[in-house]
Design an enzyme around this catalytic site. Sequence first.
Site, PDB file in Angstrom:
ATOM      1  N   GLY A  63       0.839  -1.196   0.000  1.00 57.96           N
ATOM      2  CA  GLY A  63       0.000   0.000   0.000  1.00 57.96           C
ATOM      3  C   GLY A  63       0.871   1.242   0.000  1.00 57.96           C
ATOM      4  O   GLY A  63       2.010   1.210   0.467  1.00 57.96           O
ATOM      5  N   GLN A  67       2.905  10.087   1.393  1.00 66.02           N
ATOM      6  CA  GLN A  67       4.209   9.420   1.497  1.00 66.02           C
ATOM      7  C   GLN A  67       5.151   9.828   0.370  1.00 66.02           C
ATOM      8  O   GLN A  67       6.357   9.626   0.467  1.00 66.02           O
ATOM      9  CB  GLN A  67       4.038   7.901   1.487  1.00 66.02           C
ATOM     10  CG  GLN A  67       3.301   7.377   2.712  1.00 66.02           C
ATOM     11  CD  GLN A  67       3.231   5.869   2.710  1.00 66.02           C
ATOM     12  OE1 GLN A  67       2.307   5.285   2.173  1.00 66.02           O
ATOM     13  NE2 GLN A  67       4.234   5.229   3.288  1.00 66.02           N
ATOM     14  N   CYS A 108       5.804   0.076   7.190  1.00 70.76           N
ATOM     15  CA  CYS A 108       5.409   1.230   6.388  1.00 70.76           C
ATOM     16  C   CYS A 108       6.609   1.637   5.546  1.00 70.76           C
ATOM     17  O   CYS A 108       7.739   1.676   6.050  1.00 70.76           O
ATOM     18  CB  CYS A 108       4.990   2.371   7.316  1.00 70.76           C
ATOM     19  SG  CYS A 108       4.465   3.845   6.446  1.00 70.76           S
ATOM     20  N   LEU A 109       6.351   1.967   4.275  1.00 71.40           N
ATOM     21  CA  LEU A 109       7.460   2.361   3.400  1.00 71.40           C
ATOM     22  C   LEU A 109       8.114   3.659   3.881  1.00 71.40           C
ATOM     23  O   LEU A 109       9.261   3.928   3.544  1.00 71.40           O
ATOM     24  CB  LEU A 109       6.961   2.518   1.951  1.00 71.40           C
ATOM     25  CG  LEU A 109       6.469   1.217   1.288  1.00 71.40           C
ATOM     26  CD1 LEU A 109       5.945   1.496  -0.117  1.00 71.40           C
ATOM     27  CD2 LEU A 109       7.574   0.169   1.245  1.00 71.40           C
ATOM     28  N   HIS A 135      -4.617   1.297   7.435  1.00 75.80           N
ATOM     29  CA  HIS A 135      -3.281   1.896   7.553  1.00 75.80           C
ATOM     30  C   HIS A 135      -3.129   3.034   6.532  1.00 75.80           C
ATOM     31  O   HIS A 135      -2.640   4.123   6.871  1.00 75.80           O
ATOM     32  CB  HIS A 135      -2.239   0.789   7.327  1.00 75.80           C
ATOM     33  CG  HIS A 135      -0.812   1.242   7.282  1.00 75.80           C
ATOM     34  ND1 HIS A 135       0.146   0.741   8.136  1.00 75.80           N
ATOM     35  CD2 HIS A 135      -0.161   2.126   6.466  1.00 75.80           C
ATOM     36  CE1 HIS A 135       1.317   1.309   7.849  1.00 75.80           C
ATOM     37  NE2 HIS A 135       1.155   2.145   6.840  1.00 75.80           N
ATOM     38  N   GLU A 136      -3.559   2.772   5.287  1.00 75.45           N
ATOM     39  CA  GLU A 136      -3.386   3.784   4.231  1.00 75.45           C
ATOM     40  C   GLU A 136      -4.294   4.994   4.460  1.00 75.45           C
ATOM     41  O   GLU A 136      -3.871   6.138   4.268  1.00 75.45           O
ATOM     42  CB  GLU A 136      -3.645   3.181   2.851  1.00 75.45           C
ATOM     43  CG  GLU A 136      -2.691   2.050   2.450  1.00 75.45           C
ATOM     44  CD  GLU A 136      -1.222   2.372   2.681  1.00 75.45           C
ATOM     45  OE1 GLU A 136      -0.830   3.543   2.561  1.00 75.45           O
ATOM     46  OE2 GLU A 136      -0.469   1.432   3.014  1.00 75.45           O
ATOM     47  N   HIS A 184      -2.910   7.382   6.880  1.00 76.83           N
ATOM     48  CA  HIS A 184      -1.904   8.291   6.319  1.00 76.83           C
ATOM     49  C   HIS A 184      -2.543   9.602   5.875  1.00 76.83           C
ATOM     50  O   HIS A 184      -1.944  10.673   5.988  1.00 76.83           O
ATOM     51  CB  HIS A 184      -1.215   7.659   5.103  1.00 76.83           C
ATOM     52  CG  HIS A 184      -0.024   6.809   5.432  1.00 76.83           C
ATOM     53  ND1 HIS A 184       1.083   7.304   6.076  1.00 76.83           N
ATOM     54  CD2 HIS A 184       0.249   5.502   5.178  1.00 76.83           C
ATOM     55  CE1 HIS A 184       1.985   6.343   6.212  1.00 76.83           C
ATOM     56  NE2 HIS A 184       1.506   5.229   5.688  1.00 76.83           N
TER      57      HIS A 184
HETATM   58 NI    NI Z   1       2.410   3.327   5.649  1.00 68.52          NI
END
Ligand code: NI
Length: 166
Positions: free
Chosen positions: A39, A44, A88-89, A130-131, A134
């Site tokens: 995701g 991000q 998380c990226l 989660h997304e 963000h």
């Molecule tokens: Ni994330």
Amino acid sequence: MHPDPRLKKLCAPVTDMTDELRALADDMLTTMYDAPGIGLAAPQIGVLSRLVVMDCIKEDGEKPRPLIMFNPEVIATSEEQGTYEEGCLSIPEQYADVTRPAEVDVRWIDREGNEQTETFSKLWATCVQHEIDHLDGKLFIDYLKPLRRQMITRKMTKLKRELARG
Ligand code: NI
């Protein structure tokens, strides 16, 4: 990468579907698959718009299922909770168990501008929550105890400093 003030911001709804936004979503999917991740949310990559992409198919040989979601919204949650180890990226190599509703109904606008609604469960439910977090400036580490969160943030600050030094 965390810590970054852009990851703490409330993102603005998408009001006009444009080719530019579609191209941005496609780029985000490429970035996500390359990472690899399941995701990615627009903040991000520094874009403060309500846009997320995801694909929780991880098995080799299974058909990918890329999802592009503009203005995604959780409209219902199950009472049952589920716990997954999240990463998380924007917080590379840090993982922690997070408990969230096991099932969620989500409404969004797709790439073609059509409204969609779907019930997500298991990993998909975790990922979509989660997304969407963000987009509200919330990270998975915000669910952890303060000490653990501070430890991760300190590690990330150090890593960023090292990367900047080159
Ligand atoms: Ni994330």
